[in-house]
Design an enzyme around this catalytic site. Structure first.
Site, PDB file in Angstrom:
ATOM      1  N   ASP A   9     -22.849 -26.964 -38.735  1.00  0.00           N
ATOM      2  CA  ASP A   9     -23.689 -27.343 -37.594  1.00  0.00           C
ATOM      3  C   ASP A   9     -24.490 -26.088 -37.219  1.00  0.00           C
ATOM      4  O   ASP A   9     -24.361 -25.565 -36.133  1.00  0.00           O
ATOM      5  CB  ASP A   9     -22.858 -27.867 -36.427  1.00  0.00           C
ATOM      6  CG  ASP A   9     -21.854 -26.846 -35.896  1.00  0.00           C
ATOM      7  OD1 ASP A   9     -21.477 -25.914 -36.645  1.00  0.00           O
ATOM      8  OD2 ASP A   9     -21.445 -26.956 -34.719  1.00  0.00           O
ATOM      9  N   ASP A  14     -22.347 -19.973 -38.167  1.00  0.00           N
ATOM     10  CA  ASP A  14     -22.519 -20.737 -39.415  1.00  0.00           C
ATOM     11  C   ASP A  14     -23.499 -20.009 -40.333  1.00  0.00           C
ATOM     12  O   ASP A  14     -23.300 -19.953 -41.552  1.00  0.00           O
ATOM     13  CB  ASP A  14     -23.097 -22.131 -39.135  1.00  0.00           C
ATOM     14  CG  ASP A  14     -22.249 -22.962 -38.213  1.00  0.00           C
ATOM     15  OD1 ASP A  14     -21.500 -23.817 -38.705  1.00  0.00           O
ATOM     16  OD2 ASP A  14     -22.360 -22.760 -37.000  1.00  0.00           O
ATOM     17  N   ASP A 246     -16.780 -18.992 -37.448  1.00  0.00           N
ATOM     18  CA  ASP A 246     -16.895 -19.774 -38.684  1.00  0.00           C
ATOM     19  C   ASP A 246     -16.696 -18.932 -39.941  1.00  0.00           C
ATOM     20  O   ASP A 246     -16.300 -19.448 -40.990  1.00  0.00           O
ATOM     21  CB  ASP A 246     -18.265 -20.452 -38.750  1.00  0.00           C
ATOM     22  CG  ASP A 246     -18.438 -21.504 -37.675  1.00  0.00           C
ATOM     23  OD1 ASP A 246     -17.423 -21.976 -37.134  1.00  0.00           O
ATOM     24  OD2 ASP A 246     -19.585 -21.853 -37.362  1.00  0.00           O
TER      25      ASP A 246
END
Length: 314
Positions: A9, A14, A246
């Site tokens: 996302d 990310d 992440d």
């Protein structure tokens, strides 16, 4: 050669995880599937293409996934990642979404796994909606995977979105429940508290991004807002320094020696609690009667992580 699918996302962390995957030794990214989460899906798609552009890897296929959770109210993390998900520093020359694949994310996951049986590692760093739909479409999908790595959930009921819930699980509790219930492939979870304990120092942050490269400049620019937010947060919420949540799941997926301590336990997700909806539940006394146990990360080799981060911005 490790074969990866990244389900993202794309917000700031990310982006960092994607960049590590693209520079990791003996790793091939077969595709990137996108989901609602840190920012609305349309932003996630553009952000993913922006990351691939700065890495000169627009050859990697990107797939559009779900724009909302299965049942929950849609929410985003604009206070941390910015309204656009990448720090509100838009690129006027961002790649066109016409570069996206026509195939949808869940179908793409199934196809890639079918073409590479037992070889694909799925790394999920956002809400688990795409994964939940994929297993609904093909219940045998998890058996075709080599492993699943998740950034999400929590182990000590310390929330970052609700009192007891981590963002990715709270953003789609039903999807998280389905994935933890039906994915019986080897499953590794980098939970919120683990990432907090594994925070890197602010001195490392400054040294890391002092590298004079286009990639480092990109990370500096998109991270400015989130790092200001992090520096003001209490240690109990986000750890004592730079916490690239992440990245931990991705690092574990590409380097088998990254996790230095872990435990295996059956897990599920609370769906009904007034204060605990979306909280990950660890079943130490076997009430769930589950044969499948997830590997919960407890400590990691942070020197290896630093090297991965340096390589990502070279």
């Amino acid at each position: 050669m490790k074969k990866l699918i990244l389900d993202v996302d794309t917000g700031v962390d990310d982006a960092q995880a994607i960049m590590i995957a693209l520079t990791a030794k003996d790793v091939k990214v077969l595709g990137i599937t996108c989901c609602h989460g840190n920012t609305p899906l349309e932003n996630v798609l553009t952000n993913t293409l922006r990351v691939l552009k700065v890495c000169n890897r627009l050859d990697i296929p990107v797939y559009k996934g779900f724009s909302k959770p299965l049942l929950a109210r849609k929410q985003h993390a604009s206070d941390y990642h910015g309204k656009d998900g990448l720090g509100d520093v838009p690129d006027p020359d961002a790649p066109s979404v016409e570069l996206l694949q026509k195939e949808k994310a869940a179908e793409a996951m199934l196809k890639i796994a079918r073409e590479n049986p037992g070889e694909v590692i799925l790394v999920a760093t956002g809400p688990l909606t795409n994964l939940a739909v994929a297993v609904q479409l093909d219940p045998s999908f998890p058996k075709k995977l080599k492993a699943l790595y998740i950034m999400g959930g929590n182990t000590e009921s310390r929330g970052n979105t609700t009192s007891c819930g981590e963002f990715n699980f709270v953003a789609d509790p039903e999807a998280a429940f389905i994935v933890l219930d039906r994915y019986t492939c080897p499953t590794y979870i980098a939970a919120w508290e683990f990432s907090c304990r594994s925070s890197l120092s602010w001195s490392f942050w400054k040294e890391w991004l002092s590298v004079k490269t286009e990639k480092a400049a990109f990370i500096r620019k998109i991270s400015d807002l989130s790092m200001k937010v992090s520096s003001y947060q209490k240690e109990v919420i986000a750890g004592q320094g730079f916490n690239p949540c992440d990245v931990f799941a991705l690092a574990a997926a590409v380097d088998d020696g990254f996790i230095t301590e872990s435990e295996k336990v059956a897990v599920t997700v609370e769906l009904d609690g007034k204060h605990t909806r979306g909280m990950m539940v660890l079943d130490y006394i076997e009430c769930l009667k589950k044969e499948h146990k997830a590997v919960i990360m407890k400590t990691a080799d942070l020197e290896k992580l630093k090297k991965m981060l340096y390589n990502a911005v070279k």
